[in-house]
Design an enzyme around this catalytic site. Structure first.
Site, PDB file in Angstrom:
ATOM      1  N   HIS A  48       0.815  -1.208   0.000  1.00 41.44           N
ATOM      2  CA  HIS A  48       0.000   0.000   0.000  1.00 41.44           C
ATOM      3  C   HIS A  48       0.854   1.266   0.000  1.00 41.44           C
ATOM      4  CE1 HIS A  48      -3.764   2.167   0.674  1.00 41.44           C
ATOM      5  NE2 HIS A  48      -3.141   2.893   1.572  1.00 41.44           N
ATOM      6  N   TYR A  51       4.399   0.505  -3.152  1.00 42.36           N
ATOM      7  CA  TYR A  51       4.158   0.192  -4.572  1.00 42.36           C
ATOM      8  C   TYR A  51       5.259  -0.713  -5.128  1.00 42.36           C
ATOM      9  CZ  TYR A  51       0.610   3.921  -4.696  1.00 42.36           C
ATOM     10  OH  TYR A  51      -0.497   4.701  -4.469  1.00 42.36           O
ATOM     11  N   HIS A  95     -10.248   3.144  -0.665  1.00 38.77           N
ATOM     12  CA  HIS A  95     -10.440   2.738   0.728  1.00 38.77           C
ATOM     13  C   HIS A  95     -11.278   1.463   0.721  1.00 38.77           C
ATOM     14  CE1 HIS A  95      -9.856   4.881   4.809  1.00 38.77           C
ATOM     15  NE2 HIS A  95      -8.709   4.775   4.180  1.00 38.77           N
ATOM     16  N   GLN A 240      -9.973   3.186  10.359  1.00 35.88           N
ATOM     17  CA  GLN A 240      -9.907   4.486  11.016  1.00 35.88           C
ATOM     18  C   GLN A 240     -11.304   5.028  11.300  1.00 35.88           C
ATOM     19  OE1 GLN A 240      -8.801   3.642   7.970  1.00 35.88           O
ATOM     20  NE2 GLN A 240      -6.689   4.289   7.643  1.00 35.88           N
ATOM     21  N   ASP A 268      -0.349  15.285   5.075  1.00 37.64           N
ATOM     22  CA  ASP A 268      -1.403  14.536   5.749  1.00 37.64           C
ATOM     23  C   ASP A 268      -0.823  13.276   6.385  1.00 37.64           C
ATOM     24  OD1 ASP A 268      -3.869  13.227   6.390  1.00 37.64           O
ATOM     25  OD2 ASP A 268      -3.745  12.182   4.469  1.00 37.64           O
ATOM     26  N   GLY A 535      -1.938   9.019  -8.396  1.00 35.62           N
ATOM     27  CA  GLY A 535      -3.124   8.240  -8.054  1.00 35.62           C
ATOM     28  C   GLY A 535      -2.817   7.209  -7.001  1.00 35.62           C
TER      29      GLY A 535
END
Length: 741
Positions: A48, A51, A95, A240, A268, A535
């Site tokens: 995740h 890559y 997600h 989450q 973030d 992306g």
């Protein structure tokens, strides 16, 4: 004194690392990692985050040029110049696994995460969209997942005050147990006031801003890097929990912060939380960061360094500023009633260091953790699946033609992939901030940019059945249709973002699908001059019934220079000519007709000539800009008959259509074959010569196939003669009935 277990190779494997990866970590550190370091490597080297299976092929995509202001992957989101000193930042992410286990929070936090990627670049989010894929709705579990995913998206976006302009909802059995929830966000920013996700300047302070840290989401990144199983339900702690009201405050505070010249960088805390943001920011700035775990504000007692570093609690960001501006930073976040705590400093060692109770408990070269640095990269084996030949042998001779084409049309109009998704869209606030000029249910969503004539058009698209049957062609088709949808609104396609959803990359046949689809996307993007801004890759989308259809979802962004050129699908005036731009030569392979009427998923799908597709789109866009076109709608799911029917049932009361097409194809191919490079437009009769001149210049055929009528009917040749109310009943009521069970 906190005691951590001793690290072994077996423990590393339990953390999702391979034997060779563990050995490489030992080699990098010159010693066996401790438990905290193992956790850090396990999340950063997960599929995740790293890559590691896909990066080789992602590098083949056109990742720079055009109107891009930053190359793909350089920042939290793509950044594209739209003129007048403005830029748009946009991105799409998955997600999927969290939404399969906890659909409301999984979807809600997907929206929250993508929006933070946008506003950490200094851009105010102005568009939310999504691509949602679920299993058959006769299954109560699939209906439950869909209902709560939509609820989560709606609640989070609506609370943030960001309009949701649509997207797509796809229902196929392959997504049972493993829904795909892809969230898209777009924001606007002054091109010279963007923020970067970077740390630099030895001794500069590092702050955690936003929410406190809890245990939710720990190992969420590694959870997203394995297949779902019956045991996955027990991993709710990997999902989450979001708070959109806190995120709204964080959004406003961050936009205020991004205007300050003493800001160094902001990122973030998404997947892997503090670990990911600190390692990526320091690696980008070729420095290091020291984190003091005891300074991190916690919302749960007795959390240790392992938990704190890996927590994926939402609504948190890492901020690096110049020395001596601490008070100014805290003033901003105090104004918005948000936590703002210094938890570390930038160092010049290049190391990510973690301090707990005054002792260094982790010391790792930051570069060794990140994509493009020391994270592993693999040449994955691939092989063409046996089903490719078997599933591409469709014989029309063995496919009986229907007796009642009216019934076929209403059946397809009521099918889950064609019918109106009003049940979904009505839960979204689509007009907040009053800039929406084309909302859900259209070929694309369009928003005006206040203070100018310009608008932004966005389309989210992918036909998983087509990609399954021919991955390279399917990848090309996804880009082509997304671009076509944007063009039909009157906008010029300028760039894409993608969310590549596939099964287990360790399966050579799955990886072949991925490789071929990426090559197809690259081919199409080079033709359309729409570079890939970045992306997300989401692997391991498999459940107990197998892998999902390969689903490389494309988010296409288009620029509309003048919103007065906005064009929509509905017919406007009776007696207008109905014209095909391009050619109707669709095949039944991979079509809704074939799956809904004959219960077959077979190919071959229609061929695509990218150069011809480009010319068709250029004709359409030029004709729209010259005021020739009254409506435009491309032929896609359901073929010609569905395309015309959708225009009729969205038109003002009383209007219909009479079509008389040349019969070069079988009747069901003509009516329901799904072909690229074909757009249905309507024009006034007096504009026909103008259209012909444009199409001749670009060598694109046009064919007048009918007129808009005032009889409330759709008539096509001798085969379809149906009242508008019958079509509306099938199209608008079907999805609600499905959701009722």
């Amino acid at each position: 004194m906190i005691k951590y277990p001793a690290v072994t190779q077996d423990m590393a494997i339990e953390h999702g690392l391979t034997k060779s990866e563990f050995e490489e970590i030992v080699n990098i550190l010159g010693r066996t990692p401790n438990y905290v370091e193992l956790g850090i490597y396990s999340v950063m080297w997960s599929e995740h985050c790293s890559y590691k299976s896909s990066i080789k092929w992602l590098k083949t995509l056109p990742r720079s040029g055009g109107k891009l202001l930053v190359d793909a992957g350089e920042e939290n989101a793509g950044l594209v110049d739209i003129g007048d000193g403005k830029a748009v930042a946009f991105k799409i992410e998955s997600h999927n696994h969290p939404s399969a286990i906890e659909p409301y929070q999984g979807a809600a936090t997907g929206v929250g995460g993508i929006m933070r990627d946008i506003f950490t670049m200094g851009a105010r989010p102005i568009i939310s969209m999504n691509s949602l894929r679920f299993g058959g709705l006769s299954n109560p579990r699939n209906r439950f997942l869909l209902e709560h995913v939509v609820e989560g998206i709606a609640d989070y976006s609506n609370c943030l005050g960001i309009p949701t302009l649509g997207g797509e909802v796809v229902i196929e059995e392959s997504y049972s147990g493993n829904p795909l929830v892809n969230a898209f966000g777009l924001g606007i920013v002054n091109a010279k006031q963007t923020a970067s996700a970077v740390a630099k300047g030895n001794g500069n302070p590092v702050f955690l801003v936003g929410a406190k840290t809890g245990r939710d989401g720990i190992h969420g990144a590694t959870f997203a890097s394995v297949e779902l199983s019956e045991e996955s339900e027990s991993r709710r702690s990997n999902v989450q929990v979001g708070d959109p009201f806190l995120e709204k405050l964080l959004l406003e505070a961050t936009l205020e912060l991004c205007k300050k010249d003493w800001l160094i960088g902001v990122q973030d805390m998404g997947a892997a939380g503090i670990t990911c943001s600190s390692s990526e920011m320091s690696a980008k700035g070729q420095c290091g960061i020291t984190i003091d775990i005891n300074k991190v504000p916690l919302r749960e007692p007795n959390m240790n360094a392992y938990e704190i570093m890996l927590s994926e609690s939402q609504e948190r960001m890492l901020v690096v500023i110049e020395k001596m501006f601490d008070d100014e930073l805290k003033t901003i976040f105090d104004k918005w009633d948000l936590n703002c705590t210094q938890i570390g400093v930038v160092n010049d060692t290049g190391m990510l260091e973690v301090i707990e109770n005054g002792k260094t408990i982790a010391s790792i070269p930051a570069e060794s953790l990140v994509l493009g640095g020391g994270a592993p990269q693999y040449d994955m084996p691939f092989s063409e699946p046996k089903y490719i030949i078997e599933k591409n042998q469709l014989s029309l001779e063995r496919l009986p033609e229907p007796d009642d084409y009216n019934k076929v049309l209403t059946t397809i109009l009521a099918s889950p992939n064609v019918c109106s998704k009003h049940w979904v869209y009505q839960q979204y606030d689509t007009t907040v901030r009053s800039n929406t000029i084309l909302g859900p249910g259209s070929d694309s969503g369009v928003i005006r940019l206040k203070g100018s004539k310009k608008g932004i058009s966005v389309s989210i698209d992918c036909n998983g059945k087509q990609v399954y049957l021919n991955p390279r062609l399917g990848g090309e088709m996804a880009v082509a249709e997304a671009a076509r949808n944007v063009v039909c609104s009157g906008a010029e396609p300028i760039a894409i973002t993608n969310c590549l959803n596939f099964g287990n990359p360790n399966d050579p046949e799955i990886f072949w699908q991925f490789k071929e689809a990426v090559l197809g996307i690259g081919n199409a993007c080079r033709t359309f001059n729409t570079p890939v801004t970045g992306g997300n890759v989401s692997f391991y989308n498999e459940s107990t019934i197998g892998a999902v259809y390969p689903s490389p979802v494309i988010g296409m962004v288009g620029l509309m220079e003048d919103v007065s050129n906005l064009t929509t699908m509905e017919f406007k005036h009776s007696d207008d000519f109905i014209i095909v731009l391009g050619a109707i030569n669709g095949k039944l392979g991979g079509s809704e007709y074939l799956s809904e009427i004959h219960n077959k998923i077979e190919g071959p799908v229609s061929p695509l000539n990218l150069e011809f597709e480009m010319r068709v789109q250029e004709v359409c866009l030029e004709a729209i800009k010259k005021g020739i076109v009254n409506s435009a709608h491309d032929i896609s799911n359901g073929g010609l008959a569905v395309c015309i029917a959708e225009s009729v049932i969205h038109s003002p009361a009383g209007l219909g259509a009479k079509i008389d097409c040349a019969r070069r194809l079988r009747n069901d191919e003509l009516l329901f074959g799904e072909c690229p490079s074909a757009i249905i437009i309507t024009i006034p009769e007096i504009k026909l010569i103008d259209l012909i001149m444009i199409s001749k210049d670009l060598d694109v055929p046009t064919q007048t196939i009918g007129r808009v009528t005032q009889d409330n009917k759709l008539r096509i040749n001798d085969h379809i003669n149906i009242h508008r109310e019958v079509m509306e009943d099938a199209y608008f009521k079907a999805f609600s009935k499905m959701m009722e069970g």
